[in-house]
Design a protein around this motif. Structure first.
Motif, PDB file in Angstrom:
ATOM      1  N   UNK A  41      63.966  14.231  10.169  1.00 59.46           N
ATOM      2  CA  UNK A  41      65.027  14.843  10.964  1.00 59.46           C
ATOM      3  C   UNK A  41      66.234  15.192  10.107  1.00 59.46           C
ATOM      4  N   UNK A  42      66.572  14.327   9.153  1.00 59.49           N
ATOM      5  CA  UNK A  42      67.742  14.561   8.308  1.00 59.49           C
ATOM      6  C   UNK A  42      67.552  15.787   7.417  1.00 59.49           C
ATOM      7  N   UNK A  43      66.311  16.087   7.056  1.00 63.34           N
ATOM      8  CA  UNK A  43      66.051  17.223   6.173  1.00 63.34           C
ATOM      9  C   UNK A  43      66.420  18.543   6.835  1.00 63.34           C
ATOM     10  N   UNK A  44      66.258  18.640   8.161  1.00 59.32           N
ATOM     11  CA  UNK A  44      66.602  19.863   8.890  1.00 59.32           C
ATOM     12  C   UNK A  44      66.796  19.496  10.359  1.00 59.32           C
ATOM     13  N   UNK A  45      68.011  19.034  10.733  1.00 61.79           N
ATOM     14  CA  UNK A  45      68.231  18.565  12.108  1.00 61.79           C
ATOM     15  C   UNK A  45      67.939  19.625  13.172  1.00 61.79           C
ATOM     16  N   UNK A  46      68.288  20.882  12.910  1.00 59.74           N
ATOM     17  CA  UNK A  46      68.043  21.923  13.912  1.00 59.74           C
ATOM     18  C   UNK A  46      66.548  22.113  14.122  1.00 59.74           C
ATOM     19  N   UNK A  47      65.784  22.141  13.040  1.00 56.97           N
ATOM     20  CA  UNK A  47      64.331  22.265  13.165  1.00 56.97           C
ATOM     21  C   UNK A  47      63.745  21.057  13.886  1.00 56.97           C
ATOM     22  N   UNK A  48      64.312  19.892  13.620  1.00 53.74           N
ATOM     23  CA  UNK A  48      63.858  18.681  14.317  1.00 53.74           C
ATOM     24  C   UNK A  48      64.047  18.819  15.824  1.00 53.74           C
ATOM     25  N   UNK A  49      65.226  19.289  16.235  1.00 51.14           N
ATOM     26  CA  UNK A  49      65.476  19.417  17.671  1.00 51.14           C
ATOM     27  C   UNK A  49      64.667  20.557  18.278  1.00 51.14           C
ATOM     28  N   UNK A  50      64.372  21.579  17.510  1.00 50.32           N
ATOM     29  CA  UNK A  50      63.467  22.613  18.014  1.00 50.32           C
ATOM     30  C   UNK A  50      62.087  22.024  18.291  1.00 50.32           C
ATOM     31  N   UNK A  51      61.644  21.161  17.403  1.00 53.31           N
ATOM     32  CA  UNK A  51      60.346  20.503  17.608  1.00 53.31           C
ATOM     33  C   UNK A  51      60.354  19.680  18.895  1.00 53.31           C
ATOM     34  N   UNK A  52      61.472  18.984  19.146  1.00 51.86           N
ATOM     35  CA  UNK A  52      61.542  18.165  20.361  1.00 51.86           C
ATOM     36  C   UNK A  52      61.653  19.034  21.611  1.00 51.86           C
TER      37      UNK A  52
END
Length: 674
Positions: A41-52
């Protein structure tokens, strides 16, 4: 950034807790989330939240994952209004994600809620039944003229109809604002007027501590003369137990004559992710409540994922119980939207924990086989006073596999009691930190990963970042205390204050605008491992001779004594030290019931605090009291204790569990002054 010494005095680190509880191997082996999630998640928080966000059903994909316009100072020196958006352009229906999609996937027969009424009535409602009821309510709302964007205020107890109408409001794109059923007509009226609500949903009466109490008259008083109100929709809950309910023809509508006869078929529309979902009012004893606006797609993403991750949700087998009143944000996120979006079976209970007996919660856990039990530290401390010898062996709590706490920091001794007595020494505890403003959990252990520390929420969840900083916004060193802030934005955050964006800016973003931090209003400290411990509201910090002391740590020292069930600590004026400490202590047993025993207990507690913290933290005043003022959401209202100690008039007390408590405490304070 390397932390440097703070330039201003910070909150002092008083206590050290050394007990540790690693994640059980069997729990870790089946957990939804492992330790890799933080780095990913820290590597790309926006991409992480898109995944969720991808865990939800979207009718149309979003065009822009995230935009953020922070508060900044213009050439004229004015601070701008910050603005965040998540998943803009994407369209979804929140109610469809919480109900319809589970029916469509073949899980319509799964129980959505086991309802337990205070008088003992019970009902279990499946997801398919819930879909039909929500559809009927959505059609009834439309028939009453409610459209997308209209506001509906809901003034109901914890009953199935409250869940149904809330989901129905969301289903048609309207905006709901739930109000605690124990609030006064004045408090309700403020929320009706502030939202400009077209509809109030209420009941004929409610059950409170074993008694049927009429509430329709208070509801009428709240909407009298409010031009925006067109109808009052009334649920028949108490019936003949509360006769002579006032009625206004043409305005008032019975639930059973409206929702009860509506069609079970409703075709949902789909709304942009930034469509407002609900307005949540902060409550307190001073100041005008703030109506925090939460939107649809981002909030549901955060609520759904955090429930799945933090509570390790297993929809096929879990029976989950969050004990919060449905009007509080805790229940919005972790009774309604989080569990329902994950297809989990939940329990809701209408009444108080000691009606008709103090073991009612244990009885409910056993009856439904509750696996996850999420409650407030204040109730845990109350259990400690009711069950000093532990939970009676006659109650089987072996179904519990996970525990959780919410509302305020939990004292380490209460944490250990909870772990050993309710969790059987085997169930991890997820101590969650979040706020009405954040929408969902921000800091919490991950139960299959984290080594637990009694009293600490540990660290921010994946995709989020929290810091402890000094007055200048500089991160404090490990072992030091300061202000808890959130660095960056995230989907569940409130977007504004209803009708007052300047207050949103000033309350949360102005203090650390240079750094772009959200200011939580809470004090916190780092331990030597870099984990975070909450120290209470910054406004509750006590400045004794220049030493800034946390109320939470002093309370924890007091509660660590077996003779103490609960304690509330506040500041009082002192001619010598500027401020002094006053402690309101609930004895856990019979000790302290006579004058000699009371004096001995007070002396023992003063000596104990001096021994474990130091002389600077020794309370000047200790009052032995039968209870402390608490909201239904489980928070001690320390402002009322301060007012009582100072002899000031009390602010709004309508959100108290028991409105008689302040007067009883005032009598004790007055007697001690004589």
């Amino acid at each position: 950034m390397v932390p440097t010494a703070p330039s201003q005095p910070t909150i002092q680190n008083l206590l050290s807790e050394t007990r540790r509880y690693p994640a059980p191997a069997d729990f870790a082996a089946q957990a939804n989330v492992d330790a890799t999630w933080w780095d990913r998640a820290a590597a790309d928080p926006v991409a992480f939240w898109e995944e969720q966000a991808g865990r939800l059903d979207w009718a149309e994909p979003w065009q822009t994952a995230h935009t953020w316009r922070p508060a900044s100072t213009s050439d004229t020196g004015e601070l701008s209004i910050p603005k965040a958006e998540w998943f803009a352009g994407g369209k979804l229906n929140v109610a469809v994600n919480c109900v319809d999609r589970h029916v469509a996937s073949g899980n319509g027969d799964r129980v959505a809620f086991h309802f337990e009424g205070e008088p003992g009535d019970r009902r279990s409602i499946s997801y398919a039944e819930l879909q039909r009821e929500v559809s009927k309510a959505a059609n009834a709302l439309t028939a009453l003229g409610i459209e997308q964007g209209d506001r509906v205020v809901v003034y109901l107890p914890v009953i199935v109809e409250t869940i149904v109408i809330t989901l129905a409001i969301a289903r048609i794109g309207a905006v709901h604002s739930l109000v605690f059923g124990g609030f006064s007509a004045e408090a309700l009226r403020f929320r009706v007027e502030d939202t400009g609500a077209k509809l109030l949903v209420t009941s004929d009466g409610q059950y409170r501590r074993g008694t049927a109490v009429a509430v329709k008259e208070a509801a009428d008083a709240a909407v009298a003369g409010v031009d925006s109100i067109e109808h009052v929709l009334v649920v028949r809950r108490t019936g003949e137990a509360t006769p002579d309910i006032p009625w206004t023809d043409g305005r008032d509508v019975w639930w059973h004559e409206s929702v009860g006869v509506a069609s079970e078929i409703h075709e949902p529309e789909f709304f942009d992710a930034e469509t407002p979902l609900f307005i949540m009012y902060t409550s307190g004893t001073t100041g005008k409540p703030k109506g925090l606006v939460h939107t649809s797609g981002g909030y549901l993403t955060h609520a759904s994922w955090s429930h799945w991750a933090v509570f390790d949700a297993k929809p096929e087998t879990d029976v989950y119980w969050c004990t919060a009143d449905l009007a509080w944000v805790t229940a919005h996120t972790y009774v309604l939207y989080g569990p329902l979006s994950n297809g989990v079976t939940s329990v809701i209970y209408e009444g108080t924990p000691n009606t008709p007996h103090t073991a009612r919660h244990f009885e409910i856990i056993e009856r439904y086989g509750v696996t996850t039990y999420y409650t407030a530290p204040t109730l845990i401390r109350t259990f400690m006073t009711w069950f000093a010898d532990g939970v009676p062996a006659s109650y089987d709590l072996s179904s519990i596999r996970l525990l959780g706490t919410v509302g305020e920091a939990i004292n380490p001794e209460a944490w250990v009691w909870f772990y050993e007595n309710i969790g059987g020494g085997r169930a991890p505890i997820v101590d969650t930190w979040w706020q009405s403003e954040t929408g969902a959990a921000v800091m919490a252990p991950l139960p299959g990963v984290s080594t637990l520390k009694p009293g600490s929420a540990l660290r921010a969840l994946p995709g989020l970042r929290t810091l402890v900083v000094d007055d200048d916004g500089v991160q404090v060193p490990r072992g030091s205390g300061g202000y808890l802030v959130i660095d960056g934005t995230y989907p569940g955050m409130a977007r504004t204050v209803w009708g007052n964006p300047e207050r949103y800016r000033d309350s949360y973003w102005a203090r650390f605008a240079t750094q772009g931090y959200y200011f939580s209003g809470d004090g916190a400290k780092y331990d030597d491992d870099g984990d975070i411990w909450l120290l209470g509201r910054v406004d509750d910090v006590i400045n004794v001779s220049g030493h800034r002391l946390s109320t939470i740590e002093i309370e924890s020292a007091l509660v660590a004594r077996a003779a103490v069930g609960e304690a509330g600590v506040v500041r009082v004026a002192d001619a010598t030290t500027g401020e002094a400490i006053a402690a309101f202590v609930i004895p856990s047993g019979v000790g302290g019931t006579d004058a000699d025993a009371s004096a001995a207990l007070v002396a023992e507690l003063r000596a104990h605090v001096t021994r474990v913290i130091g002389p600077i933290a020794k309370p000047r005043d200790i009052y032995l009291v039968p209870d402390v003022p608490k909201t239904r959401s489980g928070k001690i209202m320390r402002r009322l204790l301060e007012d009582i100690a100072a002899g000031r008039p009390l602010g709004d007390t309508s959100s108290l569990q028991d409105a008689t408590v302040p007067a009883r405490i005032a009598e004790i304070v007055a007697a001690n002054a004589d």
